[in-house]
Design an enzyme around this catalytic site. Structure first.
Site, short mmCIF file in Angstrom:
data_model
loop_
_atom_site.label_atom_id
_atom_site.label_comp_id
_atom_site.label_asym_id
_atom_site.label_seq_id
_atom_site.Cartn_x
_atom_site.Cartn_y
_atom_site.Cartn_z
N ARG A 6 0.84 -1.21 0.00
CA ARG A 6 0.00 0.00 0.00
C ARG A 6 0.87 1.25 0.00
O ARG A 6 0.52 2.25 -0.63
CB ARG A 6 -0.93 -0.02 1.22
CG ARG A 6 -2.03 1.03 1.20
CD ARG A 6 -2.95 0.86 0.01
NE ARG A 6 -4.00 1.86 0.01
CZ ARG A 6 -5.26 1.62 0.38
NH1 ARG A 6 -5.60 0.40 0.77
NH2 ARG A 6 -6.16 2.56 0.33
N HIS A 47 -19.07 14.43 1.40
CA HIS A 47 -19.70 13.38 2.20
C HIS A 47 -21.20 13.65 2.24
O HIS A 47 -21.62 14.80 2.43
CB HIS A 47 -19.14 13.38 3.62
CG HIS A 47 -19.76 12.34 4.49
ND1 HIS A 47 -19.61 10.98 4.25
CD2 HIS A 47 -20.56 12.43 5.59
CE1 HIS A 47 -20.29 10.30 5.17
NE2 HIS A 47 -20.87 11.15 5.99
N ALA A 79 -6.32 12.86 7.92
CA ALA A 79 -6.03 11.45 8.15
C ALA A 79 -7.22 10.66 8.67
O ALA A 79 -7.18 9.43 8.71
CB ALA A 79 -4.85 11.32 9.11
#
Length: 208
Positions: free
Chosen positions: A71, A113, A146
């Site tokens: 990743r 969102h 994050a």
């Protein structure tokens, strides 16, 4: 991102049909909008979002996680691919992968969102709003950090929850409001700049 006279350079990241991407491409067709989509990236091949970019003559790239040894390797490769287009702004438009803190340090990245953050984060914002019984939900545009849907809020738009709503009908109205909010905010950022200080976001203010 400082105020600038030339069009702001935007890289859009997608994972699916690209309806938010299409809204941005349509807006960028007007020179007065102040922005240009310079590339579209994806984490999957053969998706409609990439086809939309191809039809608009916008360069594309694909970075599939499974094509990299780790990743971290994928994150570095994605950052390199984005950096090659020298963006002023990265817009995550239905991009279904989390990017690294290093990527976020390198690129101011926006995401949407389908809820009024900080309420109902995660994958099921419209469903969770319905189950909670709220009368108003909406959409949020935020600076990616994050966390999951936790970044500083750039813009929000309310959407009424109707008595006969199900998840699909509510989500569809949220998506319509979300696209308009995204196009408006990105255009204002492109024309006037953005300043992020802690959790305070100002559009039209010079970056410090």
């Amino acid at each position: 991102m400082p105020e600038q006279s030339s069009p702001a350079r935007i890289v859009v990241l997608v994972s699916g049909s690209g309806t938010n991407l299409q809204a941005l491409l349509d807006a960028c067709a007007d020179p007065a909008y102040g922005a240009r989509v310079v590339a579209v990236g994806a984490d999957r091949d053969a998706i409609e979002g990439l086809a939309r970019a191809d039809r608009a003559g916008v360069p594309t790239f694909v970075a599939r996680v499974e094509d990299y040894s780790s990743r971290d390797h994928w994150n570095r490769a994605l950052g390199d691919k984005v950096a090659a287009f020298e963006p002023d702004l990265v817009v995550s438009a239905g991009f279904m992968k989390l990017v690294s803190p290093e990527f976020l340090e390198q690129f101011l990245t926006l995401n949407t969102h389908p809820a009024l953050c900080p309420a109902f984060p995660g994958m099921h914002g419209p469903r969770d709003a319905l189950e909670h019984g709220v009368k108003v939900t909406g959409a949020t545009l935020f600076v990616v950090d994050a966390g999951v849907d936790t970044g500083p809020i750039v813009a929000q738009v309310p959407v009424e929850v109707r008595e006969d709503d199900d998840v699909a009908s509510l989500h569809e109205r949220i998506k319509t409001a979300e696209r308009a909010m995204l196009v408006d905010a990105v255009g204002r950022i492109a024309r006037g700049g953005i300043s992020v200080e802690g959790r305070r976001v100002r559009i039209g203010a010079p970056a410090r």
